[in-house]
Write a protein that holds these residues in place. Structure first.
Motif, PDB file in Angstrom:
ATOM      1  N   UNK A 167       0.442  -1.001  -0.276  1.00  0.00           N
ATOM      2  CA  UNK A 167       0.288  -0.356   0.127  1.00  0.00           C
ATOM      3  C   UNK A 167       0.887   0.958   0.352  1.00  0.00           C
ATOM      4  N   UNK A 168       1.473   1.232   0.610  1.00  0.00           N
ATOM      5  CA  UNK A 168       2.480   2.703   0.755  1.00  0.00           C
ATOM      6  C   UNK A 168       3.411   3.152  -0.552  1.00  0.00           C
ATOM      7  N   UNK A 169       3.699   2.370  -1.232  1.00  0.00           N
ATOM      8  CA  UNK A 169       4.388   2.953  -2.423  1.00  0.00           C
ATOM      9  C   UNK A 169       3.416   2.936  -3.350  1.00  0.00           C
ATOM     10  N   UNK A 170       2.141   2.060  -3.363  1.00  0.00           N
ATOM     11  CA  UNK A 170       1.064   2.625  -4.739  1.00  0.00           C
ATOM     12  C   UNK A 170       0.601   3.892  -3.965  1.00  0.00           C
ATOM     13  N   UNK A 171       0.133   3.857  -2.806  1.00  0.00           N
ATOM     14  CA  UNK A 171       0.104   5.225  -1.972  1.00  0.00           C
ATOM     15  C   UNK A 171       0.522   6.480  -2.610  1.00  0.00           C
ATOM     16  N   UNK A 172       2.148   5.981  -2.103  1.00  0.00           N
ATOM     17  CA  UNK A 172       2.889   7.365  -3.037  1.00  0.00           C
ATOM     18  C   UNK A 172       2.725   7.917  -3.975  1.00  0.00           C
ATOM     19  N   UNK A 173       3.173   6.456  -5.089  1.00  0.00           N
ATOM     20  CA  UNK A 173       2.370   6.591  -6.520  1.00  0.00           C
ATOM     21  C   UNK A 173       1.443   7.638  -6.727  1.00  0.00           C
ATOM     22  N   UNK A 174       0.169   6.894  -6.154  1.00  0.00           N
ATOM     23  CA  UNK A 174      -1.536   7.596  -6.623  1.00  0.00           C
ATOM     24  C   UNK A 174      -0.533   9.381  -5.752  1.00  0.00           C
ATOM     25  N   UNK A 175      -0.860   9.208  -4.733  1.00  0.00           N
ATOM     26  CA  UNK A 175      -0.398  10.521  -3.767  1.00  0.00           C
ATOM     27  C   UNK A 175       0.357  11.659  -4.662  1.00  0.00           C
ATOM     28  N   UNK A 176       1.705  11.194  -5.429  1.00  0.00           N
ATOM     29  CA  UNK A 176       2.068  11.933  -6.315  1.00  0.00           C
ATOM     30  C   UNK A 176       1.376  12.685  -7.778  1.00  0.00           C
ATOM     31  N   UNK A 177       0.785  11.450  -8.399  1.00  0.00           N
ATOM     32  CA  UNK A 177      -0.278  11.826  -9.676  1.00  0.00           C
ATOM     33  C   UNK A 177      -1.360  12.077  -9.911  1.00  0.00           C
ATOM     34  N   UNK A 178      -1.868  11.793  -8.651  1.00  0.00           N
ATOM     35  CA  UNK A 178      -3.604  12.457  -8.326  1.00  0.00           C
ATOM     36  C   UNK A 178      -3.973  13.919  -8.152  1.00  0.00           C
ATOM     37  N   UNK A 179      -4.188  14.339  -8.310  1.00  0.00           N
ATOM     38  CA  UNK A 179      -5.198  16.038  -7.863  1.00  0.00           C
ATOM     39  C   UNK A 179      -5.677  15.541  -6.155  1.00  0.00           C
ATOM     40  N   UNK A 208      14.205   4.512  -1.474  1.00  0.00           N
ATOM     41  CA  UNK A 208      12.975   4.861  -2.579  1.00  0.00           C
ATOM     42  C   UNK A 208      11.851   4.665  -1.344  1.00  0.00           C
ATOM     43  N   UNK A 209      11.573   3.576  -1.377  1.00  0.00           N
ATOM     44  CA  UNK A 209       9.981   3.986  -0.604  1.00  0.00           C
ATOM     45  C   UNK A 209       9.843   4.182   0.748  1.00  0.00           C
TER      46      UNK A 209
END
Length: 310
Positions: free
Chosen positions: A35-47, A103-104
């Motif tokens: 969840x942590x890396x998926x959340x980070x990627x989503x957080x950086x790319x979603x509004x 990176x994570x």
């Protein structure tokens, strides 16, 4: 009859089967790790909606956590294989210099810190500005290709922040902050001749690290440009100061953490990181001679002109 030494699908499933309650514990741990890396990627790319108390980020994290939990429970019989594949992917990313364990860790730590210690945006989006005064003289004075200027910048990078680990993608910015530290801890403010706007070249300011705000801005920009940084000069009424480009909003989280926890923890303690956002959404930090750390307070004057030093 099955030949000796061969396993059926059912026997293979039983071989990797994990008994309760360990299966649920492993699923929970794996869920958090995924969840942590998926959340980070989503957080950086979603509004990001910037709701109060970061509720939008919390809800996004919980939604991803629930979805991953349901998926892992549905495939709990092969959880061990999933764990192995997950760690192989992160190990490959670590060894290849791509997205790995470090990176994570860095992304998550920076994001969590920013949620509690928000940088402070100035409500200035530069669009229609006046012509920059003495533009050609200033551009000529930024002698970033002069060997003496580059040697000074290299000296500063060898003196400060050499032992900072990680943050490879921000290597140039860390070195630029080293230059900022060397200059701003030694700069001696000296006024121009009365009634004259004297513009000193970068090499002229080098021997004594002295001059007014124009001279400081030119010298700082020249040194940082000589090691690969992107600079611009901001003109206000009776003042000029340099700013460094750090990237976009997603880069601000790591820079915020770097400044406040790694590079300038004493100077920035209890103080916000101030920044400007240009019309393209790019983030610029103040490197004025009045600032004790990158992103220090502005002099709160209306911006009259901006000169990006390409």
């Amino acid at each position: 009859m099955i030949k000796s030494g061969h396993l059926t699908y059912q026997q293979l499933k039983e071989k990797f089967r994990i008994n309760s309650p360990w299966d649920m514990i492993i699923i929970l741990v794996l869920n958090i790790l995924i969840t942590i890396p998926i959340f980070i990627i989503a957080h950086q790319n979603l509004i990001i909606l910037d709701w109060a108390f970061h509720i939008d980020r919390i809800l996004l994290f919980m939604a991803i956590l629930v979805i991953i939990q349901l998926i892992l429970r549905a495939m709990r019989r092969v959880t061990l294989i999933s764990v192995i594949i997950y760690f192989i992917m992160l190990l490959y990313g670590t060894l290849s210099g791509k997205y790995g364990f470090q990176s994570v860790f860095e992304d998550y730590r920076s994001m969590v810190y920013t949620m509690s210690e928000d940088p402070y945006p100035q409500d200035i989006i530069i669009s229609k500005l006046l012509p920059f005064p003495n533009k050609s003289k200033i551009i000529d004075a930024v002698e970033y290709q002069n060997p003496k200027i580059r040697n000074f910048a290299i000296m500063a990078t060898a003196k400060h922040f050499k032992n900072v680990k990680g943050y490879h993608e921000y290597f140039t910015i860390v070195q630029a902050f080293a230059v900022f530290k060397e200059i701003n801890t030694r700069w001696n403010y000296v006024s121009d001749p009365k009634g004259h706007d004297y513009i000193a070249t970068a090499t002229e300011s080098l021997p004594y690290l002295s001059g007014d705000c124009d001279d400081h801005s030119i010298f700082m920009s020249a040194c940082i440009k000589s090691i690969g940084g992107t600079m611009r000069l901001i003109h206000t009424k009776g003042h000029m100061y340099p700013e460094i480009l750090i990237g976009e909003k997603k880069d601000l989280e790591k820079i915020n953490y770097l400044i406040k926890k790694e590079l300038f923890p004493v100077e920035s303690k209890g103080k916000p990181i101030n920044y400007h956002i240009d019309e393209r959404g790019k983030i610029w930090l103040n490197l004025d001679y009045t600032a004790k750390y990158p992103g220090g307070p502005f002099m709160n004057e209306q911006i009259l002109g901006a000169l990006t030093l390409e």
